[in-house]
Design an enzyme around this catalytic site. Sequence first.
Site, PDB file in Angstrom:
ATOM      1  N   ASP A 186       0.626  -2.878  12.591  1.00 51.54           N
ATOM      2  CA  ASP A 186       0.453  -4.314  12.315  1.00 51.54           C
ATOM      3  C   ASP A 186       1.480  -4.759  11.273  1.00 51.54           C
ATOM      4  OD1 ASP A 186      -0.535  -6.881  12.201  1.00 51.54           O
ATOM      5  OD2 ASP A 186      -2.220  -6.377  10.890  1.00 51.54           O
ATOM      6  N   CYS A 199       3.266 -10.547  14.555  1.00 47.27           N
ATOM      7  CA  CYS A 199       2.843 -11.867  14.060  1.00 47.27           C
ATOM      8  C   CYS A 199       4.061 -12.785  13.924  1.00 47.27           C
ATOM      9  CB  CYS A 199       2.056 -11.756  12.760  1.00 47.27           C
ATOM     10  SG  CYS A 199       2.980 -11.008  11.429  1.00 47.27           S
TER      11      CYS A 199
HETATM   12  N1  SAH Z   1      -3.275  -4.835   9.029  1.00 51.00           N
HETATM   13  C1  SAH Z   1      -3.476  -5.554   7.807  1.00 51.00           C
HETATM   14  C2  SAH Z   1      -2.413  -6.605   7.568  1.00 51.00           C
HETATM   15  C3  SAH Z   1      -0.981  -6.081   7.541  1.00 51.00           C
HETATM   16  S1  SAH Z   1       0.125  -7.150   6.751  1.00 51.00           S
HETATM   17  C4  SAH Z   1      -4.888  -6.154   7.800  1.00 51.00           C
HETATM   18  O1  SAH Z   1      -5.573  -6.168   8.835  1.00 51.00           O
HETATM   19  O2  SAH Z   1      -5.316  -6.616   6.755  1.00 51.00           O
HETATM   20  C5  SAH Z   1       1.581  -6.276   6.652  1.00 51.00           C
HETATM   21  C6  SAH Z   1       1.627  -5.214   5.546  1.00 51.00           C
HETATM   22  O3  SAH Z   1       2.846  -4.492   5.724  1.00 51.00           O
HETATM   23  C7  SAH Z   1       1.665  -5.710   4.112  1.00 51.00           C
HETATM   24  O4  SAH Z   1       0.597  -5.144   3.395  1.00 51.00           O
HETATM   25  C8  SAH Z   1       3.012  -5.212   3.529  1.00 51.00           C
HETATM   26  O5  SAH Z   1       2.885  -4.724   2.200  1.00 51.00           O
HETATM   27  C9  SAH Z   1       3.325  -4.075   4.453  1.00 51.00           C
HETATM   28  N2  SAH Z   1       4.742  -3.747   4.669  1.00 51.00           N
HETATM   29  C10 SAH Z   1       5.779  -4.607   4.854  1.00 51.00           C
HETATM   30  N3  SAH Z   1       6.910  -3.920   5.159  1.00 51.00           N
HETATM   31  C11 SAH Z   1       6.566  -2.613   5.189  1.00 51.00           C
HETATM   32  C12 SAH Z   1       7.281  -1.404   5.447  1.00 51.00           C
HETATM   33  N4  SAH Z   1       8.572  -1.429   5.801  1.00 51.00           N
HETATM   34  N5  SAH Z   1       6.612  -0.243   5.386  1.00 51.00           N
HETATM   35  C13 SAH Z   1       5.309  -0.206   5.038  1.00 51.00           C
HETATM   36  N6  SAH Z   1       4.567  -1.302   4.790  1.00 51.00           N
HETATM   37  C14 SAH Z   1       5.194  -2.494   4.845  1.00 51.00           C
END
Ligand code: SAH
Length: 395
Positions: free
Chosen positions: A298, A338
């Site tokens: 996600d 998204c």
């Molecule tokens: N699945 C979660 C929402 C995910 S939002 C839920 O249901 O609540 C996306 C997340 O990806 C964020 O927390 C952000 O910190 C993280 N993120 C962004 N880029 C990333 C990367 N390259 N590697 C790991 N995490 C990352």
Amino acid sequence: MKKIILKAGKEKSLLRRHPWVYSGAISRVEGHPSDGDTVSIYTNQKVFLAHAAYHSKAPIAARVWSWQQDERIDEAFFYRKLTHALKFRKELGLSQFSTGCRLVHGESDGLPGLVIDQYGRILVMQIGSVGAERWREVILDILKDLFDPDCIYERSDTDVRELEGLIKRTGVLWGELPHDLIIEENGLHFAVDVMTGQKTGFYLDQRDNRAKIGILAKDKEVLNCFCYSGGFSVYAKRAGAKSVLSVDSSEEALKLAQRNFALNGLTTDSQEWQCADVFQMLRKLRDQNRKFDLIILDPPKFAPTASFAAKAARGYKDINLLAFKLLRPGGIVATYSCSSGISSDLFQKIIAGAALDAGISAHIIAQQMAAPDHPILLSFPEGAYLKGLLLKVSD
Ligand code: SAH
């Protein structure tokens, strides 16, 4: 009268009730409107199309408030719109399942640039357009009147504000923010970080998709990538997952996720947390020859608009290909995008390409979208930002 007159032929999208006018579609501006002022939009043939909020410098030069010529854009208009949005959320019957709900979802609720999320008795307001900004005080007063909330917090800190020439603004607008804000969702408890968390503090849009994962996770070894506050992980663990590895690049997110485990009385045995970049982590897990039964991907928005689509497509393909390779035969992948700039068709094509390159075949067992408190206006396909595919890989 403040008016904008469109170039000949540029009325087509408005006639289909798409609520944006790009600056290139405008032939003439009359009456010297300031940014945020309400203007009336006319075709080149002087036929009324809509009332909208004007912006002289942004790429989206007008965002429609109303399609009715006799409707005035005033306090009563916002009262009607907000009352309507609330009535619709009540109709959805969500309060039986969740104390968190998106009450206003921008264009989809006829209120471009305005988002309002409810976490119990707390409201979080997010303004992303100069038009909504103009009515900020009015909206605030109506919210107090309609909801009698304990607190209204502003999280107007999205990047789109820069395109609108607005500075970022956050803080309490009314009442007091509780030290600890916890919502209940499908019998689970989640701490919501309204002040500094992602979005307005929680991913309300993934509510139903998290519940679906709960149904599938029993006895599975689960990998939750981009876990944020651990939503999918908590549902999986409650459902009896054998183990859950949660990965996010944010320390704060992982702290919140661990807190959410504790809040639900879930043991931390068979739990792994990795603060890491998912692109690298997936490669590391591959090199370690780790295998999983259920993988959730996600990621954040890779393509805010269609112009980022090609680069975003490479990112989606990369993580999905790696995930397919980490999956045991017969395993399940829940994969999301998204990005408004990636259509569901394109997303499916990217995932099909990743499966082909990974040498696996898979079936779609569900197509997913945002929960119904994030409705998609038929005439505004950009509203369909969240796309998900639940895939069962062949044995
Ligand atoms: N699945 C979660 C929402 C995910 S939002 C839920 O249901 O609540 C996306 C997340 O990806 C964020 O927390 C952000 O910190 C993280 N993120 C962004 N880029 C990333 C990367 N390259 N590697 C790991 N995490 C990352």
